[in-house]
Design a protein around this motif. Structure first.
Motif, PDB file in Angstrom:
ATOM      1  N   ALA A   1       0.825  -1.206   0.000  1.00  0.00           N
ATOM      2  CA  ALA A   1       0.000   0.000   0.000  1.00  0.00           C
ATOM      3  C   ALA A   1       0.863   1.261   0.000  1.00  0.00           C
ATOM      4  O   ALA A   1       0.527   2.267  -0.637  1.00  0.00           O
ATOM      5  CB  ALA A   1      -0.933  -0.008   1.208  1.00  0.00           C
ATOM      6  N   ALA A   2       2.012   1.217   0.709  1.00  0.00           N
ATOM      7  CA  ALA A   2       2.899   2.382   0.757  1.00  0.00           C
ATOM      8  C   ALA A   2       3.502   2.671  -0.618  1.00  0.00           C
ATOM      9  O   ALA A   2       3.605   3.838  -1.032  1.00  0.00           O
ATOM     10  CB  ALA A   2       4.008   2.146   1.789  1.00  0.00           C
ATOM     11  N   GLU A   3       3.912   1.625  -1.338  1.00  0.00           N
ATOM     12  CA  GLU A   3       4.504   1.814  -2.666  1.00  0.00           C
ATOM     13  C   GLU A   3       3.476   2.377  -3.637  1.00  0.00           C
ATOM     14  O   GLU A   3       3.800   3.253  -4.457  1.00  0.00           O
ATOM     15  CB  GLU A   3       5.057   0.476  -3.187  1.00  0.00           C
ATOM     16  CG  GLU A   3       6.270  -0.021  -2.415  1.00  0.00           C
ATOM     17  CD  GLU A   3       6.695  -1.413  -2.849  1.00  0.00           C
ATOM     18  OE1 GLU A   3       7.874  -1.740  -2.694  1.00  0.00           O
ATOM     19  OE2 GLU A   3       5.825  -2.184  -3.338  1.00  0.00           O
ATOM     20  N   VAL A   4       2.249   1.868  -3.564  1.00  0.00           N
ATOM     21  CA  VAL A   4       1.205   2.369  -4.458  1.00  0.00           C
ATOM     22  C   VAL A   4       0.842   3.808  -4.094  1.00  0.00           C
ATOM     23  O   VAL A   4       0.609   4.656  -4.965  1.00  0.00           O
ATOM     24  CB  VAL A   4      -0.033   1.451  -4.385  1.00  0.00           C
ATOM     25  CG1 VAL A   4      -1.183   2.055  -5.174  1.00  0.00           C
ATOM     26  CG2 VAL A   4       0.307   0.060  -4.910  1.00  0.00           C
ATOM     27  N   GLN A   5       0.809   4.109  -2.804  1.00  0.00           N
ATOM     28  CA  GLN A   5       0.478   5.464  -2.357  1.00  0.00           C
ATOM     29  C   GLN A   5       1.541   6.459  -2.823  1.00  0.00           C
ATOM     30  O   GLN A   5       1.234   7.621  -3.110  1.00  0.00           O
ATOM     31  CB  GLN A   5       0.341   5.486  -0.836  1.00  0.00           C
ATOM     32  CG  GLN A   5      -0.221   6.799  -0.291  1.00  0.00           C
ATOM     33  CD  GLN A   5      -0.449   6.740   1.199  1.00  0.00           C
ATOM     34  OE1 GLN A   5      -0.155   5.724   1.843  1.00  0.00           O
ATOM     35  NE2 GLN A   5      -0.989   7.825   1.768  1.00  0.00           N
ATOM     36  N   ALA A   6       2.793   6.014  -2.883  1.00  0.00           N
ATOM     37  CA  ALA A   6       3.864   6.879  -3.367  1.00  0.00           C
ATOM     38  C   ALA A   6       3.675   7.252  -4.829  1.00  0.00           C
ATOM     39  O   ALA A   6       4.154   8.295  -5.286  1.00  0.00           O
ATOM     40  CB  ALA A   6       5.213   6.197  -3.166  1.00  0.00           C
TER      41      ALA A   6
ATOM     42  N   ILE B   1      -4.319   1.032  -3.224  1.00  0.00           N
ATOM     43  CA  ILE B   1      -4.023  -0.374  -3.465  1.00  0.00           C
ATOM     44  C   ILE B   1      -5.224  -1.102  -4.051  1.00  0.00           C
ATOM     45  O   ILE B   1      -5.071  -2.036  -4.861  1.00  0.00           O
ATOM     46  CB  ILE B   1      -3.568  -1.044  -2.138  1.00  0.00           C
ATOM     47  CG1 ILE B   1      -3.048  -2.466  -2.406  1.00  0.00           C
ATOM     48  CG2 ILE B   1      -4.686  -1.031  -1.119  1.00  0.00           C
ATOM     49  CD1 ILE B   1      -1.791  -2.522  -3.202  1.00  0.00           C
ATOM     50  N   THR B   2      -6.440  -0.690  -3.698  1.00  0.00           N
ATOM     51  CA  THR B   2      -7.648  -1.341  -4.223  1.00  0.00           C
ATOM     52  C   THR B   2      -7.769  -1.127  -5.727  1.00  0.00           C
ATOM     53  O   THR B   2      -8.030  -2.085  -6.483  1.00  0.00           O
ATOM     54  CB  THR B   2      -8.899  -0.794  -3.518  1.00  0.00           C
ATOM     55  OG1 THR B   2      -8.765  -0.984  -2.109  1.00  0.00           O
ATOM     56  CG2 THR B   2     -10.151  -1.506  -4.020  1.00  0.00           C
TER      57      THR B   2
ATOM     58  N   ILE C   1      -7.565  -4.201  -8.536  1.00  0.00           N
ATOM     59  CA  ILE C   1      -8.721  -4.469  -9.390  1.00  0.00           C
ATOM     60  C   ILE C   1      -8.323  -4.366 -10.861  1.00  0.00           C
ATOM     61  O   ILE C   1      -8.632  -5.255 -11.678  1.00  0.00           O
ATOM     62  CB  ILE C   1      -9.875  -3.501  -9.065  1.00  0.00           C
ATOM     63  CG1 ILE C   1     -10.472  -3.814  -7.692  1.00  0.00           C
ATOM     64  CG2 ILE C   1     -10.958  -3.583 -10.144  1.00  0.00           C
ATOM     65  CD1 ILE C   1     -11.547  -2.835  -7.253  1.00  0.00           C
ATOM     66  N   VAL C   2      -7.598  -3.288 -11.204  1.00  0.00           N
ATOM     67  CA  VAL C   2      -7.193  -3.088 -12.599  1.00  0.00           C
ATOM     68  C   VAL C   2      -6.243  -4.192 -13.053  1.00  0.00           C
ATOM     69  O   VAL C   2      -6.397  -4.773 -14.141  1.00  0.00           O
ATOM     70  CB  VAL C   2      -6.554  -1.696 -12.777  1.00  0.00           C
ATOM     71  CG1 VAL C   2      -5.947  -1.564 -14.177  1.00  0.00           C
ATOM     72  CG2 VAL C   2      -7.584  -0.613 -12.559  1.00  0.00           C
ATOM     73  N   THR C   3      -5.248  -4.520 -12.232  1.00  0.00           N
ATOM     74  CA  THR C   3      -4.291  -5.560 -12.625  1.00  0.00           C
ATOM     75  C   THR C   3      -4.953  -6.938 -12.707  1.00  0.00           C
ATOM     76  O   THR C   3      -4.628  -7.729 -13.605  1.00  0.00           O
ATOM     77  CB  THR C   3      -3.121  -5.609 -11.631  1.00  0.00           C
ATOM     78  OG1 THR C   3      -3.641  -5.732 -10.289  1.00  0.00           O
ATOM     79  CG2 THR C   3      -2.283  -4.353 -11.738  1.00  0.00           C
ATOM     80  N   ALA C   4      -5.881  -7.236 -11.782  1.00  0.00           N
ATOM     81  CA  ALA C   4      -6.564  -8.537 -11.823  1.00  0.00           C
ATOM     82  C   ALA C   4      -7.397  -8.675 -13.095  1.00  0.00           C
ATOM     83  O   ALA C   4      -7.377  -9.738 -13.756  1.00  0.00           O
ATOM     84  CB  ALA C   4      -7.446  -8.702 -10.586  1.00  0.00           C
ATOM     85  N   VAL C   5      -8.124  -7.623 -13.459  1.00  0.00           N
ATOM     86  CA  VAL C   5      -8.930  -7.668 -14.679  1.00  0.00           C
ATOM     87  C   VAL C   5      -8.041  -7.849 -15.914  1.00  0.00           C
ATOM     88  O   VAL C   5      -8.341  -8.644 -16.816  1.00  0.00           O
ATOM     89  CB  VAL C   5      -9.789  -6.396 -14.804  1.00  0.00           C
ATOM     90  CG1 VAL C   5     -10.450  -6.325 -16.173  1.00  0.00           C
ATOM     91  CG2 VAL C   5     -10.850  -6.355 -13.711  1.00  0.00           C
ATOM     92  N   MET C   6      -6.933  -7.145 -15.955  1.00  0.00           N
ATOM     93  CA  MET C   6      -6.032  -7.244 -17.112  1.00  0.00           C
ATOM     94  C   MET C   6      -5.375  -8.614 -17.182  1.00  0.00           C
ATOM     95  O   MET C   6      -5.165  -9.166 -18.275  1.00  0.00           O
ATOM     96  CB  MET C   6      -4.985  -6.137 -17.041  1.00  0.00           C
ATOM     97  CG  MET C   6      -5.571  -4.739 -17.168  1.00  0.00           C
ATOM     98  SD  MET C   6      -4.327  -3.443 -17.141  1.00  0.00           S
ATOM     99  CE  MET C   6      -3.559  -3.684 -18.734  1.00  0.00           C
TER     100      MET C   6
END
Length: 431
Positions: free
Chosen positions: A162-167, A172-173, A177-182
Motif C-alpha cells: 500500500a505504501a509503494e502504491v500510495q507513493a 491499493i484497491t 482491481i485493474v491488474t486482476a482484470v487485465m
C-alpha cells in the motif's frame, strides 16, 4: 525478473525512444500527463513490433503445418531407432532437411518479441523507482509517474504494498482491481487463441502426440501467464494484453482465409468458396484461384473436404481447371440432373410393418381374383350345358351335311370337340 530484464538493457534506448515519439503525438491530443497518452504509446509500440514480425509469423505458420504433417514419419523413426538415440537424431535431422522444416520456426515470433518485452519491463521498473532511462529524462519521468490507467499507475504492480502504491499517487484497491482484470483478460485471450487453433485449424485425420501436447499447452500457458502477471507493472500488462489480442485477431484471419488442409476451417472455407462460385459463375480473386489450382494439382491425394468441394462444383455444373478457374459444362449438368432424376425415381423405403401389411393385402386380392375366375367359369359351363340340352339334334344327310352338323355340335359342345383330322366314313354307309 529484474535480472532477466537487465540482460536486455542494450535495447532499452530504442524502446524508450519509440515510446517517447508516440507520446508526443498522443500527448498533443489527450494531454502529456494522461494515461491515454502513455497507454496508447505502449499499444502503438506493440503494433509496430508485430507488423515487423509478420514475416516471422508466416514462417511460423508454415513450420507448424510442416511439423503436423511430419508427425507420423517422426513417430515411425522413433519406434524404429528407439534403442539408438544418435541414429534417431540423425534421421530426424535428415527428415527436417529433406522437407525444409525448422522446428524452431514455430517459436520465432515469441523469441523475437522477448527482447522488446523485457526492455519495456526494464523501462517501466526504472520509472517506478524514479530513475531516468534511455531517452526518458526527468520531465518525462515525472509525466509517466503521474499517468494512470483507470486509476492504476503505469509502474504499479499487483504485489506492491500500500505504501509503494500510495507513493505513486493511487490506492491499493484500484491497482489490484485493474491488474486482476487485465491478467484475466490476458490469460483468456491466450486460451482462446490456442483453442481456436486446436479446434478449427488442425487436420483431424492425423492423430499424433503433437496434438495432445498442444492441448496440454492450451491449458498450461494461460496459468503460467496468470502467475507471472501479478509481477508485471500495469504498463507491461497493457503491452502483453495488446500483443495477445493482436495474435488472436491474426490467428482468426489465418484460419478464415488460409486454413490448414483437412481441418474444419478448410471445410467451412471451401463451402463459402463453393457458394460464391455457384452465385457468380467464377472464382474471384487471385488467392482463391491459387487455392483451387493447388487442389486440382493434388489429383487423387485430395482430402475429404476437397473432394466434397469438387462434388459440389460438379453438381452445380462447373468443372475446375488447372489454372484455378472454373468453366460451365452442359454435360456435367445433364449428368447431375439425370442422376437426380434417377434418384427421385427410387421407391421409398418401407418399414417391416408396412411390408407385412402390403403382403397380406396382396394375398387377399389374389384370393378374390381366383374366386371370381372360378365363379365365372362355373357360370359359363352351366350356360353351355343348358344350351346343349335345349337344342334338337338333326340327323346327318350325306357326308357334307354330316360334317356340317358335326362342326355345329363341336362349336356348341366345346368340350366334346374332336381334335385333329376326322376319320373318313365307311363306304357302305348311305349317302
Amino acid at each position: 525478473m529484474d535480472t532477466i530484464a537487465s540482460l536486455f538493457s542494450f535495447i532499452t534506448w530504442p524502446v524508450s525512444w519509440v515510446i517517447v515519439q508516440f507520446h508526443k503525438m498522443y500527448g498533443a491530443i489527450f494531454g502529456p500527463d494522461t494515461g491515454w497518452a502513455w497507454g496508447l504509446s505502449i499499444v502503438s509500440l506493440v503494433v509496430l513490433i508485430r507488423i515487423c514480425l509478420i514475416p516471422l509469423f508466416v514462417k511460423q505458420i508454415k513450420s507448424t503445418r510442416n511439423m503436423q504433417a511430419l508427425q507420423p514419419k517422426m513417430k515411425a523413426i522413433q519406434e524404429r531407432y528407439k534403442s539408438d538415440k544418435q541414429r534417431q537424431s540423425e534421421e530426424m535431422m535428415k527428415l527436417y532437411k529433406e522437407t525444409g522444416t525448422n522446428p524452431l520456426s514455430s517459436c520465432l515470433p515469441i523469441l523475437a518479441q522477448s527482447p522488446f518485452f523485457f526492455a519495456l519491463y526494464h523501462v517501466l521498473s526504472a520509472i517506478a523507482n524514479g530513475q531516468t532511462i534511455g531517452v526518458i529524462n526527468q520531465s518525462l519521468l515525472e509525466s509517466a509517474r503521474q499517468a494512470h490507467i483507470f486509476g492504476a499507475p503505469l509502474a504499479a504492480k499487483f504485489t506492491n504494498s500500500a505504501a509503494e502504491v500510495q507513493a505513486l499517487g493511487a490506492s491499493i484497491t484500484d491497482v489490484r482491481i485493474v491488474t486482476a482484470v487485465m491478467i484475466i483478460m490476458m490469460s483468456a485471450s491466450q486460451f482462446f487463441t490456442q483453442r481456436q487453433l486446436m479446434m478449427k485449424n488442425v487436420d483431424l485425420s492425423v492423430k499424433t502426440p503433437y496434438m495432445q501436447q498442444q492441448k496440454m499447452l492450451m491449458y498450461i500457458f494461460p496459468l503460467i501467464f496468470a502467475g507471472m502477471g501479478i509481477n508485471f507493472p500495469v504498463g507491461v500488462l497493457v503491452y502483453w494484453l495488446t500483443t495477445n489480442v493482436w495474435t488472436m485477431g491474426q490467428q482468426m484471419y489465418v484460419i478464415n482465409q488460409n486454413p490448414t488442409p483437412g481441418s474444419k476451417a478448410q471445410d467451412a472455407y471451401l463451402q463459402r468458396l463453393l457458394k460464391s462460385v455457384t452465385h457468380s459463375g467464377e472464382v474471384k480473386g487471385r488467392r482463391r484461384k491459387n487455392i483451387v489450382k493447388v487442389i486440382v494439382a493434388k489429383g487423387s491425394d485430395r482430402n475429404e473436404n476437397e473432394r466434397r468441394f469438387f462434388a459440389g462444383l460438379s453438381k452445380a455444373g462447373f468443372a475446375a481447371q488447372a489454372d484455378g478457374t472454373v468453366i460451365k459444362s452442359d454435360t456435367i449438368v445433364a449428368e447431375a440432373e439425370g442422376g437426380a432424376a434417377a434418384k427421385r425415381q427410387q421407391p421409398k423405403r418401407q418399414t417391416k410393418a408396412q411390408r407385412q401389411a402390403g403382403t397380406a393385402q396382396q394375398a387377399k386380392d389374389t384370393e378374390a381374383e381366383e374366386s371370381a375366375e372360378t365363379t365365372e367359369k362355373s357360370a359359363s359351363d352351366t350356360e353351355s350345358k343348358t344350351s346343349l340340352e335345349k337344342k334338337p339334334e338333326t340327323p346327318a344327310k350325306g357326308g357334307t351335311q354330316g360334317q356340317s352338323s358335326g362342326r355345329s355340335r363341336a362349336s356348341s359342345g366345346g368340350n366334346r370337340q374332336r381334335k385333329g383330322q376326322q376319320r373318313p366314313k365307311h363306304p357302305s354307309s348311305k349317302k
